[in-house]
Design a protein around this motif. Sequence first.
Motif, PDB file in Angstrom:
ATOM      1  N   GLY A  48      46.401  23.214 -48.705  1.00 29.18           N
ATOM      2  CA  GLY A  48      45.951  23.491 -47.335  1.00 29.18           C
ATOM      3  C   GLY A  48      44.455  23.235 -47.170  1.00 29.18           C
ATOM      4  O   GLY A  48      44.029  22.627 -46.185  1.00 29.18           O
ATOM      5  N   LEU A  51      43.816  19.590 -46.916  1.00 25.04           N
ATOM      6  CA  LEU A  51      44.129  19.082 -45.573  1.00 25.04           C
ATOM      7  C   LEU A  51      43.040  19.474 -44.572  1.00 25.04           C
ATOM      8  O   LEU A  51      42.709  18.701 -43.673  1.00 25.04           O
ATOM      9  CB  LEU A  51      45.486  19.605 -45.098  1.00 25.04           C
ATOM     10  CG  LEU A  51      46.721  18.961 -45.736  1.00 25.04           C
ATOM     11  CD1 LEU A  51      47.999  19.549 -45.126  1.00 25.04           C
ATOM     12  CD2 LEU A  51      46.711  17.444 -45.529  1.00 25.04           C
ATOM     13  N   TRP A  52      42.442  20.682 -44.745  1.00 25.75           N
ATOM     14  CA  TRP A  52      41.334  21.087 -43.868  1.00 25.75           C
ATOM     15  C   TRP A  52      40.150  20.133 -44.018  1.00 25.75           C
ATOM     16  O   TRP A  52      39.508  19.774 -43.041  1.00 25.75           O
ATOM     17  CB  TRP A  52      40.875  22.524 -44.153  1.00 25.75           C
ATOM     18  CG  TRP A  52      41.650  23.583 -43.447  1.00 25.75           C
ATOM     19  CD1 TRP A  52      42.294  24.639 -44.014  1.00 25.75           C
ATOM     20  CD2 TRP A  52      41.875  23.713 -42.028  1.00 25.75           C
ATOM     21  NE1 TRP A  52      42.895  25.414 -43.045  1.00 25.75           N
ATOM     22  CE2 TRP A  52      42.661  24.865 -41.829  1.00 25.75           C
ATOM     23  CE3 TRP A  52      41.496  22.965 -40.916  1.00 25.75           C
ATOM     24  CZ2 TRP A  52      43.062  25.290 -40.554  1.00 25.75           C
ATOM     25  CZ3 TRP A  52      41.903  23.375 -39.655  1.00 25.75           C
ATOM     26  CH2 TRP A  52      42.683  24.523 -39.482  1.00 25.75           C
ATOM     27  N   LEU A  54      40.319  17.017 -44.976  1.00 23.43           N
ATOM     28  CA  LEU A  54      40.742  15.770 -44.333  1.00 23.43           C
ATOM     29  C   LEU A  54      40.612  15.881 -42.806  1.00 23.43           C
ATOM     30  O   LEU A  54      40.090  14.972 -42.131  1.00 23.43           O
ATOM     31  CB  LEU A  54      42.198  15.468 -44.726  1.00 23.43           C
ATOM     32  CG  LEU A  54      42.834  14.211 -44.155  1.00 23.43           C
ATOM     33  CD1 LEU A  54      42.071  12.960 -44.569  1.00 23.43           C
ATOM     34  CD2 LEU A  54      44.305  14.093 -44.605  1.00 23.43           C
TER      35      LEU A  54
END
Lengths: 86, 86
Positions: A48, A51-52, A54
């Motif tokens: 997670g 992804l943050w 990104l």
Amino acid sequence: MVNEMKETIGFLAGILTTFSGLPQLLYSYKHKDVKSFTLKFLFLLIGGLTLWVLYGLLIKSLPIILFNSIAICLWIPILGMKIKMK
Amino acid sequence: MVNEMKETIGFLAGILTTFSGLPQLLYSYKHKDVKSFTLKFLFLLIGGLTLWVLYGLLIKSLPIILFNSIAICLWIPILGMKIKMK
């Protein structure tokens, strides 16, 4: 003034959640204790956070990139210890 | 299309970091195991999540309010177990 207060609260929130991992890492490293952590938690969290980062890159938000990169640096060693001691 | 992809990545990031606590809570509750967690980590994390909810309320962002409220609900029982078993 109100906007300033909002941003301060958001900044403080980011500081606290990001650096909450620091005392945990220091404890876990010193005592070689990661037993209670589940791999699922660590993989989901680090996935997670990645992804943050990104997302932060995509929307060009330095705070999002920075806070989440720091958090990844704190949790990767804990994951490493967990895998090693499993 | 690009904006949609960004929002999807941000949403997925929120889902992963928020719900990473769920398998941890299930494990810790089942095995009564919170030994490796430090109180500092739990207090900083829950304090930070609470400030995120406050920030979400101030900027009127439903996802920020929702994700962080769910995370609080997952981590409060772990903190409770930690205090009880200390």
